[in-house]
Design a protein around this motif. Structure first.
Motif, PDB file in Angstrom:
ATOM      1  N   ASP A   1       0.846  -1.190   0.000  1.00  0.00           N
ATOM      2  CA  ASP A   1       0.000   0.000   0.000  1.00  0.00           C
ATOM      3  C   ASP A   1       0.883   1.241   0.000  1.00  0.00           C
TER       4      ASP A   1
ATOM      5  N   GLU B   1       1.208   3.503   2.332  1.00  0.00           N
ATOM      6  CA  GLU B   1       1.923   3.721   3.592  1.00  0.00           C
ATOM      7  C   GLU B   1       3.237   2.940   3.609  1.00  0.00           C
ATOM      8  N   ALA B   2       3.196   1.719   3.095  1.00  0.00           N
ATOM      9  CA  ALA B   2       4.425   0.930   3.038  1.00  0.00           C
ATOM     10  C   ALA B   2       5.442   1.571   2.098  1.00  0.00           C
TER      11      ALA B   2
ATOM     12  N   HIS C   1       5.711   4.769   1.528  1.00  0.00           N
ATOM     13  CA  HIS C   1       6.269   5.925   2.242  1.00  0.00           C
ATOM     14  C   HIS C   1       7.336   5.491   3.242  1.00  0.00           C
ATOM     15  N   ARG C   2       7.085   4.402   3.954  1.00  0.00           N
ATOM     16  CA  ARG C   2       8.093   3.917   4.900  1.00  0.00           C
ATOM     17  C   ARG C   2       9.363   3.494   4.176  1.00  0.00           C
TER      18      ARG C   2
ATOM     19  N   ALA D   1       1.261   7.809  16.363  1.00  0.00           N
ATOM     20  CA  ALA D   1       0.177   6.896  16.006  1.00  0.00           C
ATOM     21  C   ALA D   1      -1.067   7.167  16.837  1.00  0.00           C
TER      22      ALA D   1
ATOM     23  N   PRO E   1      -2.153  11.599  15.623  1.00  0.00           N
ATOM     24  CA  PRO E   1      -1.560  11.955  14.323  1.00  0.00           C
ATOM     25  C   PRO E   1      -1.476  13.469  14.142  1.00  0.00           C
TER      26      PRO E   1
END
Length: 539
Positions: A350, A352-353, A355-356, A381, A384
């Motif tokens: 996804d 978010e992954a 971005h990490r 978390a 936010p």
């Protein structure tokens, strides 16, 4: 009273195949199956019919085609084969005829049953596709043997020309020698073109297994070097023979003899035009042969260009080998790293992954994330903070006093030792200096004080002899019919050679540790263009 069964929609075989067998208008519909869905099935079906034709089988039924298909291309249901056959009939590749051999009742007569056979258009299309596939898969070869054959046939033509001057022409011999000559030349040119194309694909590592390439690289380089040597020695000889044939119009007489023999069986009303067409065709072939080996004003011969490409391919192959060895040794390869990173991004589940992954790889965080740790991540978390939050409204960032004082979190300590490679560099410098001295000595050995005979050069060491062969090849490559003197420089611009032919028929013998090199004696003047230039600049 029995009623006649309703006749289903059927293909009219006579209408479907009319365009395929009619020569009145050329149609390219038999190639339509190449762009239609299920192309692989259509190709396999057509190959089944070609194989049946080789076995002298005229017709095939759908079940025969289904059984003959390879297992990996065989549909589970025979109806798929029937549909493919009907489509090929519609395109004109096949012809369908009613199958009445197994009719036992009136109902069977009206049932759709056909047997299929290959049409002329379908067979022609498959032959064209076979030629196309063969041409794409052809690797070619550098045929040094063809060069020897060309020399032999040119000498035979000189003998035939001499017989004609004595009043005993033999058109059959002239036609046979010219046919053999052009066939060998066409094979040489076509194979050389295909080989250089496949060689470039090998250099680019397109469709080449790396392990296989590394295994045969030495043989490939030796193969190129051997052909280059043959091309240098035999190319000049072929150019001289072509010049002798073109003197006093000898080749024109031979071409007319061959054309007259070809037109001997033409119809009486077409004999004159047939001979003219044949002579024009032979003249074009001879012009192509001459242009391949003989340089003209402002244009280098194809043989010289081929030699240049082959010479340039050797360092390219060595560079590919060096690059592959560096990869196998584990050295950093930025392009491979970026391809791996791109694959990681593509496989990320996804956004978010991704971005990490971006933050982990490039470390381009927003400024307020300088000291993100596990506690900070847990706090973010739970609460936010939007990226659009102004600094004044965001929570304060705690900065370590050490970072404020030194500007870095790095621990100070003894740096890693740098490996000393001065010994390796010194060794490489010694090797380079030795090679430079040997080349300079070879140039000095070959340099002549004015004009001298080749036979007066004396014995040459391997380095000087190799340089001499390259110079001689460069000079012979520029030799054109009617010339008695040629001047050229070496590829690196360090030597100049002036070569003048002699008419006394003497032979020069140059001795080397590997044997004796013999050939027609010439006057030669070799100049070292680097004389007086410092060694560093000459290098």
């Amino acid at each position: 009273m029995t009623s006649r069964p309703a006749e289903p929609d059927r293909i009219r075989p006579d209408e479907a195949a009319a365009s395929a067998d009619s020569p009145a208008e050329t149609s390219y519909a038999p190639f339509a199956h190449l762009t239609a869905p299920n192309t692989a099935l259509y190709r396999q079906v057509m190959r089944v019919f070609l194989a049946a034709k080789e076995r002298f089988a005229v017709h095939l039924r759908p079940e025969d085609v289904h059984a003959a298909l390879p297992p990996e291309h065989r549909p589970a249901a025979p109806d798929a084969v029937v549909k493919a056959l009907d489509s090929l009939v519609g395109w004109g590749n096949l012809r369908a005829d009613p199958d009445t051999s197994r009719v036992t009742a009136v109902e069977d007569f009206y049932r759709r049953r056909f047997i299929y056979q290959l049409t002329q258009a379908g067979e022609a299309a498959e032959q064209a596709l076979s030629v196309y596939d063969e041409a794409l898969g052809r690797r070619g070869a550098l045929q040094a043997v063809a060069l020897h054959d060309i020399v032999t046939q040119l000498r035979a033509l000189l003998v035939i020309a001499a017989e004609h001057e004595e009043g005993e022409p033999d058109p059959a011999k002239a036609h046979l020698a010219l046919s053999t000559l052009t066939n060998r030349f066409e094979a040489l040119a076509e194979n050389a073109r295909a080989f250089m194309g496949s060689l470039q694909r090998t250099i680019d590592l397109h469709g080449v297994e790396v392990e296989v390439f590394l295994a045969y690289k030495d043989r490939l380089i030796q193969y190129l070097e051997r052909f280059i040597q043959d091309l240098i020695t035999l190319g000049g000889r072929i150019a001289r023979l072509i010049g002798e044939l073109e003197e006093q119009g000898r080749v024109g007489v031979l071409l007319r003899l061959a054309a007259a023999r070809e037109a001997a069986d033409a119809a009486p009303d077409e004999a004159e035009s047939a001979e003219a067409r044949a002579q024009a065709r032979w003249a074009a072939k001879w012009a192509g042969l001459s242009a391949w080996f003989v340089s003209a004003d402002g244009r280098e011969s194809q043989a010289r260009l081929l030699r240049g490409r082959a010479l340039g391919a050797i360092p390219q192959l060595l560079a590919v080998v060096r690059q592959l060895n560096e990869r196998r040794a584990g050295r950093s390869d930025r392009s491979a790293d970026f391809r791996t990173l791109a694959r990681w991004f593509a496989e990320a589940p996804d956004a978010e992954a991704r971005h990490r992954l971006w933050r982990a790889v490039f470390g381009l965080y927003p400024a307020r994330h300088l000291t993100v740790d596990a506690d900070t991540l847990a706090d973010r978390a739970a609460r936010p903070v939007a990226a659009s939050t102004p600094w004044a409204e965001a929570e304060p960032l705690r900065i370590s006093p050490q970072l404020r004082r030194t500007g870095s979190y790095e621990r100070r300590g003894k740096p890693r030792r740098v490996q000393d490679r001065s010994e390796q560099r010194r060794r490489l410098a010694e090797i380079a200096a030795k090679q430079t001295e040997e080349i300079a000595a070879a140039r000095a050995r070959l340099a002549t004080d004015g004009t001298t005979r080749l036979s007066a050069l004396g014995e040459l060491d391997p380095m000087a002899f190799g340089l001499f062969l390259r110079l001689l090849g460069d000079a012979l490559a520029t030799w054109r019919p009617g010339m008695t003197t040629t001047v050229t420089t070496s590829n690196d611009g360090t030597m100049e050679i002036r070569l003048t032919a002699l008419d006394d028929g003497t032979t020069a013998a140059i001795r080397t540790p590997g044997g004796v090199f013999r050939g027609p004696d010439h006057l030669v003047e070799i100049t070292d263009l680097t004389a007086g230039i410092p060694a560093r600049e000459a290098r």
